[in-house]
Scaffold this motif. Structure first.
Motif, mmCIF file in Angstrom:
data_model
loop_
_atom_site.group_PDB
_atom_site.id
_atom_site.type_symbol
_atom_site.label_atom_id
_atom_site.label_comp_id
_atom_site.label_asym_id
_atom_site.label_seq_id
_atom_site.Cartn_x
_atom_site.Cartn_y
_atom_site.Cartn_z
ATOM 1 N N PRO A 88 93.290 -40.995 -33.712
ATOM 2 C CA PRO A 88 92.965 -41.412 -34.901
ATOM 3 C C PRO A 88 92.493 -40.624 -35.858
ATOM 4 O O PRO A 88 91.965 -39.472 -35.341
ATOM 5 C CB PRO A 88 92.235 -42.715 -34.440
ATOM 6 N N ILE A 89 92.291 -40.921 -36.901
ATOM 7 C CA ILE A 89 91.458 -40.321 -38.050
ATOM 8 C C ILE A 89 90.077 -39.906 -37.653
ATOM 9 O O ILE A 89 89.446 -40.652 -37.205
ATOM 10 C CB ILE A 89 91.763 -40.630 -39.402
ATOM 11 N N VAL A 90 89.790 -38.576 -37.730
ATOM 12 C CA VAL A 90 88.275 -38.220 -37.270
ATOM 13 C C VAL A 90 87.624 -38.132 -38.693
ATOM 14 O O VAL A 90 88.087 -37.273 -39.357
ATOM 15 C CB VAL A 90 88.357 -37.071 -36.451
ATOM 16 N N ARG A 91 86.456 -38.490 -38.768
ATOM 17 C CA ARG A 91 85.602 -38.129 -40.187
ATOM 18 C C ARG A 91 85.276 -36.849 -39.999
ATOM 19 O O ARG A 91 85.015 -36.143 -39.139
ATOM 20 C CB ARG A 91 84.591 -39.164 -40.229
ATOM 21 N N TYR A 92 85.120 -36.299 -41.172
ATOM 22 C CA TYR A 92 84.730 -34.861 -41.679
ATOM 23 C C TYR A 92 83.349 -34.712 -40.716
ATOM 24 O O TYR A 92 82.906 -33.775 -40.149
ATOM 25 C CB TYR A 92 84.758 -34.418 -42.904
ATOM 26 N N SER A 93 82.402 -35.564 -40.880
ATOM 27 C CA SER A 93 81.136 -35.311 -40.410
ATOM 28 C C SER A 93 81.102 -35.199 -38.817
ATOM 29 O O SER A 93 80.014 -34.863 -37.939
ATOM 30 C CB SER A 93 80.264 -36.529 -40.681
ATOM 31 N N ASP A 94 82.210 -35.841 -38.323
ATOM 32 C CA ASP A 94 81.997 -35.572 -36.760
ATOM 33 C C ASP A 94 82.500 -34.119 -36.291
ATOM 34 O O ASP A 94 82.159 -33.626 -35.051
ATOM 35 C CB ASP A 94 83.224 -36.590 -36.081
ATOM 36 N N VAL A 95 83.307 -33.450 -37.055
ATOM 37 C CA VAL A 95 83.544 -31.899 -36.725
ATOM 38 C C VAL A 95 83.106 -31.046 -37.794
ATOM 39 O O VAL A 95 83.116 -29.850 -37.159
ATOM 40 C CB VAL A 95 85.283 -31.758 -36.907
ATOM 41 N N GLU A 96 82.061 -31.103 -38.664
ATOM 42 C CA GLU A 96 81.846 -30.422 -39.454
ATOM 43 C C GLU A 96 80.443 -29.595 -38.605
ATOM 44 O O GLU A 96 79.743 -29.949 -37.919
ATOM 45 C CB GLU A 96 81.083 -31.090 -40.692
#
Length: 98
Positions: A88-96
């Motif tokens: 699923p789509i991962v939020r930017y805040s999860d990988v930033e």
């Protein structure tokens, strides 16, 4: 934000549904619509990229995180290939990274 959503969904709609609607219109009204068909190959993962980009813009707009510092960071997030295959789509805040 709304302009980005409209553009992203518009691009997705053209690639995925243009030929379908043109063909159905032609069949419904007995009109030759062959010359109006785009006949393009659907880019791999277009839905994923569209919704990933929209997720980023919506999160920035709502203040959930700050915009990426450069285009390369955003592009890396957008094309996160292991995540593209996995789910699923991962939020930017999860990988930033800060």
């Amino acid at each position: 934000m709304w302009l980005n959503i409209i553009i992203n969904l518009g691009i997705l709609g053209v690639f995925k549904y243009h030929d379908f609607f043109v063909s159905e219109f032609g069949a419904l009204f007995s009109v030759n619509t062959e010359s109006l068909l785009l006949r393009v190959i659907l880019p791999v993962g277009i839905s994923f990229y569209t919704f990933q980009a929209m997720s980023y813009v919506i999160d920035v707009y709502n203040g959930r995180h700050k915009p990426a510092k450069d285009v390369a960071t955003f592009a890396t997030y957008l094309t996160l290939f292991p995540q593209l295959i996995a789910g699923p789509i991962v939020r930017y805040s999860d990988v930033e990274q800060e």
